[in-house]
Each structure stands twice: as C-alpha cells, then as structure tokens.
Design a protein around this motif. Structure first.
Motif, PDB file in Angstrom:
ATOM      1  N   ARG A 265       1.114  -1.248  -0.003  1.00 36.98           N
ATOM      2  CA  ARG A 265       0.039  -0.041  -0.099  1.00 36.98           C
ATOM      3  C   ARG A 265       0.848   1.307  -0.055  1.00 36.98           C
ATOM      4  O   ARG A 265       0.491   2.403   0.238  1.00 36.98           O
ATOM      5  CB  ARG A 265      -0.906   0.127   1.314  1.00 36.98           C
ATOM      6  N   LYS A 266       2.299   1.261  -0.196  1.00 36.38           N
ATOM      7  CA  LYS A 266       3.032   2.361  -0.390  1.00 36.38           C
ATOM      8  C   LYS A 266       2.975   2.789  -1.958  1.00 36.38           C
ATOM      9  O   LYS A 266       3.294   2.063  -2.762  1.00 36.38           O
ATOM     10  CB  LYS A 266       4.424   2.096   0.189  1.00 36.38           C
ATOM     11  N   HIS A 267       2.594   4.231  -2.231  1.00 41.73           N
ATOM     12  CA  HIS A 267       2.479   4.574  -3.509  1.00 41.73           C
ATOM     13  C   HIS A 267       3.704   4.739  -3.859  1.00 41.73           C
ATOM     14  O   HIS A 267       4.484   5.668  -3.397  1.00 41.73           O
ATOM     15  CB  HIS A 267       1.371   5.621  -3.519  1.00 41.73           C
ATOM     16  N   ILE A 268       4.309   4.336  -4.991  1.00 44.11           N
ATOM     17  CA  ILE A 268       5.767   4.627  -5.532  1.00 44.11           C
ATOM     18  C   ILE A 268       5.689   4.913  -7.087  1.00 44.11           C
ATOM     19  O   ILE A 268       5.013   4.294  -7.752  1.00 44.11           O
ATOM     20  CB  ILE A 268       6.634   3.396  -5.407  1.00 44.11           C
ATOM     21  N   GLN A 269       6.450   6.224  -7.234  1.00 41.17           N
ATOM     22  CA  GLN A 269       6.316   6.468  -8.722  1.00 41.17           C
ATOM     23  C   GLN A 269       7.478   5.755  -9.316  1.00 41.17           C
ATOM     24  O   GLN A 269       8.528   5.639  -8.864  1.00 41.17           O
ATOM     25  CB  GLN A 269       6.665   8.207  -8.586  1.00 41.17           C
ATOM     26  N   LEU A 270       7.157   5.564 -10.533  1.00 49.09           N
ATOM     27  CA  LEU A 270       8.082   4.365 -11.626  1.00 49.09           C
ATOM     28  C   LEU A 270       9.474   5.238 -11.563  1.00 49.09           C
ATOM     29  O   LEU A 270      10.447   4.395 -11.549  1.00 49.09           O
ATOM     30  CB  LEU A 270       7.241   4.462 -12.671  1.00 49.09           C
TER      31      LEU A 270
END
Lengths: 271, 271
Positions: free
Chosen positions: B19-24
C-alpha cells in the motif's frame, strides 16, 4: 514456468518463510521446471539478497540437502536504521511529565517494528533459539517481529494469570528500579521443557523484569541464549542486575530543565 | 541491473511495503534501467501475485502516477486457511478447565498470525483505514499483522494507564458477559482526532470489550470503519451488543462431558 515468473515466486516464498529448510524437489514441482534451473534461480536470489543486505540463502548438499533463507540486516543498514531511531527519539516533543519519553508511536509502526526485529534476528542469527519470550505488553510487537525472522514461536509472560490459558507457573520477583514485589506468570503449556529461548523487551532500567523472566524460565528448565532490548537506560548501569544483553539504543536521563534528551547507540553487535 | 535481478529487488520491495504509493522514476533509479523495462517487470510481478493469490499491483497513470501493492488473500486460500484453523481448534486436547479453549499456541505462531492478518486485510481492503486499534493483550499480534498489510499504525488501548505514555483518556464500561465494570484507557497522543479506524481483537463473547473500545474512540472523534475478531462465541448471539463485525471463526460452547469442541467458519466475506 518461465525464469522471470519463478524468480517472483521463489523470492516471495523465501521472504515469507525465513529459516525454513526446503528441499529442491519442492521448488522443482512448484515451478514445474528442472533442478538445474532452480539452482540458477537460487544463485540469482542469493546474490541480490546479499547485495541488498537482506541476508543470504544457505544451501546444503547431499541427501536431505536443500536451501534455507537466513534473514539478516547488514551492519551498514542496521547502523543507519538505529541512527534514524536515535534522531526520532531525541525530539524534545517526546518528553513526558516525570521525565519519561514517549515511544508508543515507534512501537506502533509495523514497518519500524519489523526492522527492529530484523536487527535482533541478525544479532542472534548464529544462536540456536527455539522460542522468543517476552512479557506483556510493550515488548510483544518486537518479540513477534524477531520471531518471524527466526521462524520460532512467541511465548508471552503476563503480570496476571488468565483463566483461558490453563494452569500456569508463577513467580514473585523484586522490580529492580521501584523495588516493588511483582508477579509474573507463564502458562504451563506455552513452552516445552528445556527450550533454548531468547528474551525480547522494549526497555530495560535496572533489569528487574528480565531477571524475573529468567527465574520464571528456570521453572521450565529453559536455557536463555540471548536477551535483546530495544533501549536501555544509560544511568542505571551501576544498579544493573544483568550484564549479558544486547541493546540497540541507550537513553540518557531526560534533562527536564533544558528540555533535552540524549540517545546513543546501544551495545549491539552484528554477527 | 538485469531483469532477473530487478524482479527479485522489486518483489522484495512490494512485499515489504504494501500500500505504499511509489512513482516509477524511483524504481528506474533503484534498478538503473528504463521506465519501459520497469513497466514490463511490474506486469510480470502483477501476474504472478494474482495467480498465487497474493494480491495485485494497482497502477495509476498521469502526473503523480505510480504503483502500489495491494496485499490480499484469495477467497480459496482464505477458505483453506480458515479450515486449517478450525481443525486445529477442534482438537479436544485444547479444552481447559471451565470449558475454555487453549489458543495461545496459534496466537504465538508468527506465520499463522501473519496469515490471519492477511485475511483481515483482504476483508477490509476496500475501506479507508488510518489505524488499527486493539486492546491489550491477546489482540496485539493480530492487530500488527493486519496493520502491516494495510500499512497503517497500531494503537493499543489498555486496562491500566501507563505513566510512560503521558496523559490519556479513560472510560468505564460494563463487560458484556461478566457484567463487571471495567476501565479502558488510550493515550491522548496515540490517535489523531477524526481518524478512520479498524478494531481487531482475538475473541468476542457478548461484545462488551468492543463496545468499550467504541465508546473510548468516540472521545477521539474516530469513525469505526470495521471490527474484526478471530473468533466469536457461537452461543452469545442473543446477548450480543454489537452486530456489525467480521469474524473468521465461530466457536460453539465446549461440551465438557463429551470432551468435544465444534468450530465453524465465521461470518467473514472476501471483498
């Protein structure tokens, strides 16, 4: 199954099952492939785990041979993590009336707790441990985190016996700092006789609670292989009743007047 | 970094950071590769996670877009796991004096506890949850396991206030089954006002404890989004003071004379 898919499957398997001994044929079937392909996969995973400081794959050959993931934290990442903890704890906003330090948010953060468990598991990686023992309440999450990396059960001693746990052994002990007589109980069923245990707790002042657990464990003929505490009080060293322990942090007495807290690395040593 | 190495790195990252939002771009740098390679890696991982019933990668495009691992347990593997728990609990050797059932070994097994947390996280995957709340002691490991999959902190209410947690809010409530007056406290700092919470506990009889937590949470203007209990007592349904909850197991009263326990699946529903 293709190599790329196998690598995802195997990585997940190892991370969820540290210290579980797995024979290669299990993976051969799971991934529908050959033994030599699995062997190459394991080389790749082992290399990445080592580079990333996540531990290593321990392989044994011969009959009954197989592979086991040993989760560790590299000396460097442990040091970095402990320094993050230090900085967090030195925030003066944590100072509570009476000179206590608020730590519940750190102990309430599952990823922080997991990292603490990983560091303990690294420190104790070379020991034979059958169970982690802690005393309710604050040490519980740390005990589970450590146990999950060592693949052993957690046993919880309590201050008050619970009717839902059956017959139990209890002892009275003198708390090191307050000099009060306290009780601690452990359900009889919870620990097989003669186990090798590791005691984990959140905080140690004079060490009375740890001594209490140790006496209680004698009733189970247990051998205490290690004692790990997240933080020790820096000013209690003269009074301390136990000497053989691992601490990740050392907290000096809070300077209430100047609203200052000083936190140092503990005495931990990586394997 | 080669694809095979990247897959190990990325799989580990997602599993440790649900559930951690990671940018590419973060992964592009971490793996020293191109955006399109990372994108293909994510497709592979997503597919394997789905096939293995471990959840999925949620991708968003546009500015600030990225990827997030949503950990779930497939309906099939949840059902299987709960049936394993049922069988374990139906062992007559668990019957304790007074008709209680010994469960501490299950709650002491980190991998079992983690699996219970995964099932809860699956049931509540669609809800907005800011924190998991539990009451000491037995619910604690389940609360952490659930919280680790939902990537939220754990807040622990206690029966007795601790001086090391600062000022706290306390309430008195009537325990549902024993009709005794009990106290429950929550440190003021532990939960921001207006949080969305999920309550997790090990066992529910009439539901007095859960009602107690709920009243306490009102003082924090919290919204209870979900209540999850590992097991509910099957005979207390008429007396039950709360109706909106999720249970994984239903335990019938122990038949002491015939030394028999009957355990059924609870009312849980997968998302």
């Amino acid at each position: 199954m293709k190599r790329s898919n196998r690598l995802v499957v195997l990585t997940e398997y190892f991370l969820e099952n540290p210290r579980k001994h797995i024979q290669l044929p299990y993976f051969v079937e799971l991934c529908d492939t050959t033994k030599s392909s699995i062997s190459e996969d394991l080389d790749i995973i082992h290399e990445v785990f080592q580079t990333k400081g996540l531990g290593y794959l321990e392989r044994t050959t011969g009959a009954g041979g197989g592979v086991k993931y040993i989760a560790t934290s590299s000396a460097e990442s442990s040091r970095e993590f402990i320094s993050t903890l230090q900085k967090k704890l030195e925030d003066p906003a944590r100072i509570l009336p009476g000179g206590y330090l608020y730590m519940s948010d750190i102990l309430g953060d599952p990823s922080m707790v997991r990292e603490i468990g990983r560091v303990f598991a690294s420190c104790f990686a070379h020991l034979e441990i059958d169970a982690i023992v802690t005393v309710a309440t604050k040490g519980i999450p740390l005990a589970y985190a450590t146990a999950s990396f060592l693949n052993v059960p957690v046993v919880i001693a309590r201050r008050d016996p619970k009717v839902t746990e059956g017959s139990s052994v209890s002892i009275n002990y003198v708390s090191g700092s307050s000099r009060k007589i306290q009780t601690m109980v452990l359900p009889k069923r919870s620990l097989p006789d003669g186990s090798n245990v590791c005691i984990i707790d959140d905080f140690m002042k004079a060490g009375g609670t740890i001594t209490g657990i140790k006496s209680l464990l004698e009733e189970f003929s247990a051998t205490v292989q290690a004692v790990g505490v997240l933080a020790e009080a820096d000013d209690e060293e003269d009074e301390r009743v136990i000497t053989d322990y691992t601490s990740l942090l050392k907290i000096s007495p809070v300077d209430i007047q100047n609203h200052h807290v000083s936190v140092l690395p503990g005495n931990y040593q990586m394997e």
